[in-house]
Scaffold this motif. Structure first.
Motif, PDB file in Angstrom:
ATOM      1  N   HIS A  64       0.838  -1.197   0.000  1.00 32.29           N
ATOM      2  CA  HIS A  64       0.000   0.000   0.000  1.00 32.29           C
ATOM      3  C   HIS A  64       0.875   1.249   0.000  1.00 32.29           C
ATOM      4  O   HIS A  64       0.585   2.223  -0.712  1.00 32.29           O
ATOM      5  N   ALA A  67       2.248   1.637  -3.452  1.00 27.89           N
ATOM      6  CA  ALA A  67       1.210   2.144  -4.355  1.00 27.89           C
ATOM      7  C   ALA A  67       1.048   3.652  -4.192  1.00 27.89           C
ATOM      8  O   ALA A  67       0.896   4.378  -5.174  1.00 27.89           O
ATOM      9  N   ILE A  81      -2.912   0.377 -11.267  1.00 22.95           N
ATOM     10  CA  ILE A  81      -2.297  -0.340 -10.148  1.00 22.95           C
ATOM     11  C   ILE A  81      -3.347  -1.262  -9.543  1.00 22.95           C
ATOM     12  O   ILE A  81      -4.410  -0.820  -9.108  1.00 22.95           O
ATOM     13  N   VAL A  82      -3.027  -2.559  -9.536  1.00 20.15           N
ATOM     14  CA  VAL A  82      -3.925  -3.559  -8.966  1.00 20.15           C
ATOM     15  C   VAL A  82      -3.167  -4.422  -7.966  1.00 20.15           C
ATOM     16  O   VAL A  82      -1.952  -4.546  -8.033  1.00 20.15           O
ATOM     17  N   ALA A  83      -3.905  -5.015  -7.056  1.00 27.79           N
ATOM     18  CA  ALA A  83      -3.338  -5.928  -6.070  1.00 27.79           C
ATOM     19  C   ALA A  83      -3.868  -7.326  -6.346  1.00 27.79           C
ATOM     20  O   ALA A  83      -5.063  -7.509  -6.591  1.00 27.79           O
ATOM     21  N   TRP A  92      -6.129  -7.666   1.809  1.00 25.07           N
ATOM     22  CA  TRP A  92      -5.960  -6.218   1.679  1.00 25.07           C
ATOM     23  C   TRP A  92      -6.843  -5.483   2.659  1.00 25.07           C
ATOM     24  O   TRP A  92      -7.845  -6.010   3.136  1.00 25.07           O
ATOM     25  N   ASN A  98      -8.170   1.715   0.205  1.00 26.88           N
ATOM     26  CA  ASN A  98      -7.460   1.345  -1.001  1.00 26.88           C
ATOM     27  C   ASN A  98      -7.743   2.277  -2.168  1.00 26.88           C
ATOM     28  O   ASN A  98      -7.702   1.863  -3.321  1.00 26.88           O
ATOM     29  N   LEU A 101      -5.501   2.202  -5.171  1.00 22.73           N
ATOM     30  CA  LEU A 101      -5.554   1.076  -6.107  1.00 22.73           C
ATOM     31  C   LEU A 101      -6.680   1.275  -7.121  1.00 22.73           C
ATOM     32  O   LEU A 101      -7.727   1.832  -6.798  1.00 22.73           O
ATOM     33  N   ASP A 102      -6.437   0.781  -8.324  1.00 23.38           N
ATOM     34  CA  ASP A 102      -7.493   0.815  -9.334  1.00 23.38           C
ATOM     35  C   ASP A 102      -8.397  -0.398  -9.233  1.00 23.38           C
ATOM     36  O   ASP A 102      -9.486  -0.404  -9.790  1.00 23.38           O
TER      37      ASP A 102
END
Length: 127
Positions: A64, A67, A81-83, A92, A98, A101-102
């Motif tokens: 995180h 990111a 940006i993905v997890a 997560w 988040n 993140l996308d």
């Protein structure tokens, strides 16, 4: 290392998921860079921004923070940006935390989903 603007950056924290992900990315014939430290990642991104960043591993706080750093460097907001996470046990933070993140790439990952994600990230970066 000379990279094009349409490369995929995989930040892996020594997980077992990297091999499967690399096998799925191989047929796409796009450059893939794998990093395992924040310093290494930032050095590469400072030269050329990736179109897609996949954060892999169990250390969600470290990912995180990375990111957040990537978003700061990506002033145009064009990197996706993905997890990578499990469908039954996401590792997560709560979704509200988040916003950097996308989205999430949920295991098990299919080749079709990954292809679509790479193409979407490339299109987002070029538009």
């Amino acid at each position: 290392m000379k990279l094009s603007k349409s490369y995929v950056l995989v930040f892996d924290q020594q997980s077992d998921d990297l091999r499967a992900l690399e096998m799925l990315l191989q047929p796409l014939k796009c450059p893939v860079v794998v990093t395992n430290s924040v310093d290494q990642t930032m050095a590469i991104v400072s030269q050329t921004h990736p179109s897609l960043v996949i954060l892999v591993g169990n250390d969600q706080h470290r990912s995180h923070a990375l990111a957040n750093q990537l978003r700061t460097m990506d002033r145009m907001g064009k990197a996706t940006i993905v997890a990578l996470t499990d469908f039954h046990a996401p590792r997560w933070l709560h979704q509200d935390d988040n916003s950097v993140l996308d989205g999430f790439l949920v295991k098990p990952v299919s080749g079709e989903i990954l292809t679509s994600l790479v193409q979407s990230a490339w299109a987002r970066q070029t538009c």
